[in-house]
Design a protein around this motif. Structure first.
Motif, short mmCIF file in Angstrom:
data_model
loop_
_atom_site.label_atom_id
_atom_site.label_comp_id
_atom_site.label_asym_id
_atom_site.label_seq_id
_atom_site.Cartn_x
_atom_site.Cartn_y
_atom_site.Cartn_z
N TYR A 25 -1.17 0.03 -0.63
CA TYR A 25 -1.22 0.94 0.52
C TYR A 25 -1.86 2.25 0.11
O TYR A 25 -1.99 2.56 -1.08
CB TYR A 25 0.19 1.18 1.09
N LYS A 26 -2.27 2.98 1.11
CA LYS A 26 -2.89 4.29 0.91
C LYS A 26 -2.14 5.29 1.78
O LYS A 26 -1.90 5.03 2.96
CB LYS A 26 -4.37 4.21 1.33
N ILE A 27 -1.77 6.41 1.22
CA ILE A 27 -1.13 7.47 1.99
C ILE A 27 -2.24 8.26 2.68
O ILE A 27 -3.16 8.75 2.03
CB ILE A 27 -0.28 8.38 1.08
N VAL A 40 1.67 5.77 6.06
CA VAL A 40 1.18 4.59 5.35
C VAL A 40 1.18 3.43 6.33
O VAL A 40 2.01 3.38 7.24
CB VAL A 40 2.01 4.24 4.09
N LEU A 41 0.23 2.53 6.15
CA LEU A 41 0.11 1.35 7.01
C LEU A 41 0.18 0.08 6.18
O LEU A 41 -0.35 0.03 5.07
CB LEU A 41 -1.24 1.35 7.74
N PHE A 42 0.81 -0.93 6.76
CA PHE A 42 0.81 -2.27 6.19
C PHE A 42 0.40 -3.24 7.28
O PHE A 42 0.82 -3.10 8.43
CB PHE A 42 2.21 -2.66 5.67
N SER A 43 -0.42 -4.22 6.92
CA SER A 43 -0.75 -5.30 7.85
C SER A 43 0.26 -6.41 7.67
O SER A 43 0.55 -6.83 6.55
CB SER A 43 -2.16 -5.85 7.57
N GLY A 47 -0.86 -10.32 13.22
CA GLY A 47 -1.69 -9.30 13.85
C GLY A 47 -1.02 -7.97 14.09
O GLY A 47 -1.49 -7.16 14.88
N PHE A 48 0.10 -7.72 13.40
CA PHE A 48 0.81 -6.48 13.61
C PHE A 48 0.60 -5.49 12.48
O PHE A 48 0.24 -5.86 11.37
CB PHE A 48 2.31 -6.75 13.77
N THR A 49 0.85 -4.23 12.80
CA THR A 49 0.79 -3.14 11.85
C THR A 49 2.18 -2.54 11.70
O THR A 49 2.89 -2.38 12.70
CB THR A 49 -0.19 -2.05 12.36
N GLN A 50 2.56 -2.24 10.49
CA GLN A 50 3.80 -1.51 10.22
C GLN A 50 3.38 -0.16 9.67
O GLN A 50 2.65 -0.09 8.68
CB GLN A 50 4.67 -2.24 9.21
N ALA A 51 3.80 0.91 10.33
CA ALA A 51 3.48 2.26 9.87
C ALA A 51 4.77 3.03 9.63
O ALA A 51 5.72 2.92 10.40
CB ALA A 51 2.63 2.98 10.91
N MET A 52 4.80 3.80 8.57
CA MET A 52 5.87 4.75 8.31
C MET A 52 5.20 6.11 8.25
O MET A 52 4.12 6.24 7.67
CB MET A 52 6.57 4.47 6.99
#
Length: 87
Positions: A25-27, A40-43, A47-52
């Motif tokens: 991941y990349k901040i 930060v994003l995770f695929s 087809g979904f994105t998880q963002a914190m």
């Protein structure tokens, strides 16, 4: 953000229902007129994105998460950037 992202990866590894496509991941920065922060994003498979995210100003810090389509995250990040202080 690194601790939040790393914690998510640990919990996702324990959960069979969450299938992350890549653990790297990349901040990235959130730069708004009055508030700033990072996310930060995770695929996730399907087809979904998880963002914190974490952002704030001189008076407070907010953090949260988003799960949904990449298009909806694009909408959400624009909302976060446009927040204004009512004071």
């Amino acid at each position: 953000m690194k601790q939040i992202a790393d914690g998510f990866l640990v919990e996702a590894d324990k959960n069979d229902e969450i299938k992350i496509k890549a653990k790297e991941y990349k901040i990235e920065k959130i730069e708004g007129d009055e508030f700033s922060g990072a996310f930060v994003l995770f695929s996730i498979e399907g087809g979904f994105t998880q963002a914190m995210f974490m952002f704030g100003d001189n008076e407070g810090i907010w953090n949260g998460q988003f799960t949904g389509t990449p298009e909806r995250w694009a909408d959400a990040i624009e909302i976060l950037k446009s927040l204004k202080n009512k004071g």
